[in-house]
Design a protein around this motif. Sequence first.
Motif, PDB file in Angstrom:
ATOM      1  N   CYS A 205      58.423 -23.146 -65.159  1.00  0.00           N
ATOM      2  CA  CYS A 205      58.005 -23.548 -63.810  1.00  0.00           C
ATOM      3  C   CYS A 205      58.862 -22.887 -62.741  1.00  0.00           C
ATOM      4  O   CYS A 205      58.355 -22.484 -61.684  1.00  0.00           O
ATOM      5  N   VAL A 209      57.559 -20.502 -59.601  1.00  0.00           N
ATOM      6  CA  VAL A 209      57.892 -20.727 -58.190  1.00  0.00           C
ATOM      7  C   VAL A 209      58.620 -19.519 -57.621  1.00  0.00           C
ATOM      8  O   VAL A 209      58.311 -19.037 -56.521  1.00  0.00           O
ATOM      9  N   GLN A 214      53.526 -20.300 -57.322  1.00  0.00           N
ATOM     10  CA  GLN A 214      53.371 -21.684 -56.898  1.00  0.00           C
ATOM     11  C   GLN A 214      54.410 -21.967 -55.811  1.00  0.00           C
ATOM     12  O   GLN A 214      55.493 -21.365 -55.810  1.00  0.00           O
ATOM     13  N   TRP A 218      55.391 -27.722 -55.647  1.00  0.00           N
ATOM     14  CA  TRP A 218      54.598 -27.856 -56.873  1.00  0.00           C
ATOM     15  C   TRP A 218      55.419 -28.473 -57.982  1.00  0.00           C
ATOM     16  O   TRP A 218      54.881 -29.207 -58.830  1.00  0.00           O
ATOM     17  N   GLN A 221      54.970 -32.075 -57.958  1.00  0.00           N
ATOM     18  CA  GLN A 221      53.650 -32.448 -58.460  1.00  0.00           C
ATOM     19  C   GLN A 221      53.613 -32.425 -59.984  1.00  0.00           C
ATOM     20  O   GLN A 221      53.024 -33.310 -60.618  1.00  0.00           O
TER      21      GLN A 221
END
Length: 264
Positions: A205, A209, A214, A218, A221
């Motif tokens: 993740c 980013v 993203q 995010w 989320q």
Amino acid sequence: MRLALGVSYHGSPYLGWQSQPSGQTLQDQLEKALAQFCEQPVHTLCAGRTDAGVHGLMQVVHLDTLLDREPCSWVRGTNRFLPRDIAVQWAQPVPDTFHARASALARRYVYLLLESPVRPSLEAGRVGWTFRPLDAAAMSAAAQHLLGEHDFTSFRASACQALSPVKTLRRIDISCRGPELARYWRFEFEGNAFLHHMIRNIMGCQVHVGAGLQPSHWMHQVLQARSRDVAAPTFAPDGLYFAGPVYGPEWGLPTCTPAFDWLP
């Protein structure tokens, strides 16, 4: 006598820490070497199990033994029988109340990531890799959403055996060095405990980013969704290092080893 050992290793050739019938794990290799040194079977308990391909800067184990030998003898004697990519860094007698896992107040991990148009060669197996340029500010902002106590189900592997997905992340530090065409990123994590693949899933993740795929929010989320389906794919184990547990000062154990010093 109860003895604590600090162990470093290059994890790529092994099937993780925990013993398996194949014998191709780090625990198997360590216990085999200890048995040869002690001339009797030896069982160890570790501070934190690592997956296949994950490295260790200071895994801590404890064992119980009737042998009375100097700490330096435990280090040199055990290393004599270990493969060249595993080494005992230190040995120290501890009280019987010490437990490598249960006495740990926190655990630390480091992830090394190479940002470069060209895949790693000399560092192959020792760093993760992304060819996309990364934004430090975006990744730092995303990391803030993960600090504190949360349900980390979105970052949990399906095979995870932890009783609860609720963990506390105390620290995430991000730094980098090197020219723009070949930058090394260092992500440092400290928490009370970690789920199976938790850091590798967070790294997936973070790279999303950092690469602009993203926005920073995010990450919040993903965390709130409590579902692996909404997160990025699991990142490679190559750049992940177990930096070791954190113990209280009453045990008097080392906090780092020379293996820490070569990392960017």
